[in-house]
Scaffold this active site. Structure first.
Site, PDB file in Angstrom:
ATOM      1  N   ASP A 204     -10.147  -6.813  -2.370  1.00 32.66           N
ATOM      2  CA  ASP A 204      -9.603  -5.452  -2.287  1.00 32.66           C
ATOM      3  C   ASP A 204     -10.466  -4.521  -3.135  1.00 32.66           C
ATOM      4  OD1 ASP A 204      -8.164  -3.091  -2.350  1.00 32.66           O
ATOM      5  OD2 ASP A 204      -6.222  -4.046  -2.656  1.00 32.66           O
TER       6      ASP A 204
ATOM      7  N   SER B 214       0.789  -1.229   0.000  1.00 35.66           N
ATOM      8  CA  SER B 214       0.000   0.000   0.000  1.00 35.66           C
ATOM      9  C   SER B 214       0.826   1.287   0.000  1.00 35.66           C
ATOM     10  CB  SER B 214      -0.958  -0.027   1.188  1.00 35.66           C
ATOM     11  OG  SER B 214      -1.974   0.948   1.033  1.00 35.66           O
TER      12      SER B 214
ATOM     13  N   HIS C 254      -7.540  -5.513   1.192  1.00 32.39           N
ATOM     14  CA  HIS C 254      -6.402  -4.709   0.744  1.00 32.39           C
ATOM     15  C   HIS C 254      -5.091  -5.151   1.406  1.00 32.39           C
ATOM     16  CE1 HIS C 254      -4.150  -1.417  -0.802  1.00 32.39           C
ATOM     17  NE2 HIS C 254      -4.022  -0.810   0.361  1.00 32.39           N
TER      18      HIS C 254
END
Length: 276
Positions: free
Chosen positions: A226, A175, A254
């Site tokens: 996600d 991320s 995610h």
């Protein structure tokens, strides 16, 4: 006759010694290391089709699951570009032979190095023979200083400060940490043995024409659930890398490694084996 028997016994003992050394039952650092290095060189010379390689073929060894209980996690700080960076480090315990490989674990916006300790990534990878470091990026966790400079250069300086460049580490980048790792790839991909992005941000910050030339083996991980849009963007942008492999973790969001840590660890282990 006696000479022949002695010769036969001698050859047998040498063969037995070599077998035990290679298998790790007995340790003889210099010769054992040479033999293992030769095996690694032979393996690395094989052409791997990263687009189709099976990253589930080898299960995590039971010995590592036991050895992780003996792994000690230390905490320390290092100064990088005027930022006092906090990190956690795990090394192979005495019962485990170090592979010489290393892993740097970054984190997303809602997490920190503590996340990798909680899901036992630090301990398990160290029990598999790797040197493992998880950092708190600037402004997160126990790293309170903010970064004002270039994030890609910060990651390079961090790898230097942690003495990771000699082993050409594998960087795991979920991320938010893509702000560091993706820009780093543009200029310094040759300094890595491997790259494991987990739905990172900033994948559109490097032109496809540049990504197409980056040769570092890359394991693109994303969760089937996600819904941030980052997984789709990462797949679209990073799959042009010639040595990349995309793997979807089912029933994972995610931060896919949080929902499926066992599967994630198995993927990383198989990836690391191919990099030897």
């Amino acid at each position: 006759m006696r000479t022949g028997v002695k010769l036969f016994v001698g050859v047998g003992l040498v063969c037995l010694w070599l077998l035990l050394t290679i298998s790790g039952i007995i340790q003889f650092p210099e010769i054992g290391g040479i033999i293992k290095d030769m095996a690694h060189l032979t393996k690395s010379s094989d052409k791997i089709n990263w687009k189709t390689v099976n990253l589930y073929s080898i299960d995590l060894p039971e010995s590592a699951k036991e050895a992780k209980n003996n792994v000690v996690i230390s905490q320390n700080t290092v100064k990088v570009m005027d930022v006092k960076v906090f990190y956690r480090e795990a090394k192979p315990p005495d019962s485990v032979t170090a592979t010489g490989q290393s892993v740097l674990l970054l984190h997303g916006r809602s997490f920190s190095s503590e996340t990798w300790e909680k899901i036992e990534t630090l301990r398990l990878l160290a029990a598999l023979g790797y040197r493992v470091i998880a950092v708190d990026l600037p402004g997160y966790g126990n790293t309170h200083d903010k970064l004002t400079g270039d994030r890609g250069e910060f990651l390079l300086s961090l790898l230097q400060a942690l003495d990771l460049l000699k082993s050409r580490p594998v960087v795991v980048s979920p991320s938010m940490s893509g702000e560091y790792s993706v820009t780093f790839l543009k200029e310094h991909s040759s300094k890595l043995a491997g790259y494991i992005p987990v739905a990172p941000v900033a994948t559109n910050s490097v032109p496809p024409s540049v990504l197409e030339k980056i040769q570092v083996p890359t394991l693109i991980v994303y969760g089937s659930e996600d819904n941030t849009g980052l997984a789709e963007a990462a797949l679209k942008n990073l799959k042009v890398m010639p040595n990349s492999r995309e793997v979807k973790l089912e029933q994972a969001g995610h931060p896919a490694y949080l929902n499926q840590p066992d599967v994630f660890h198995k993927l990383v282990y198989n990836f690391m084996l191919l990099l030897k």
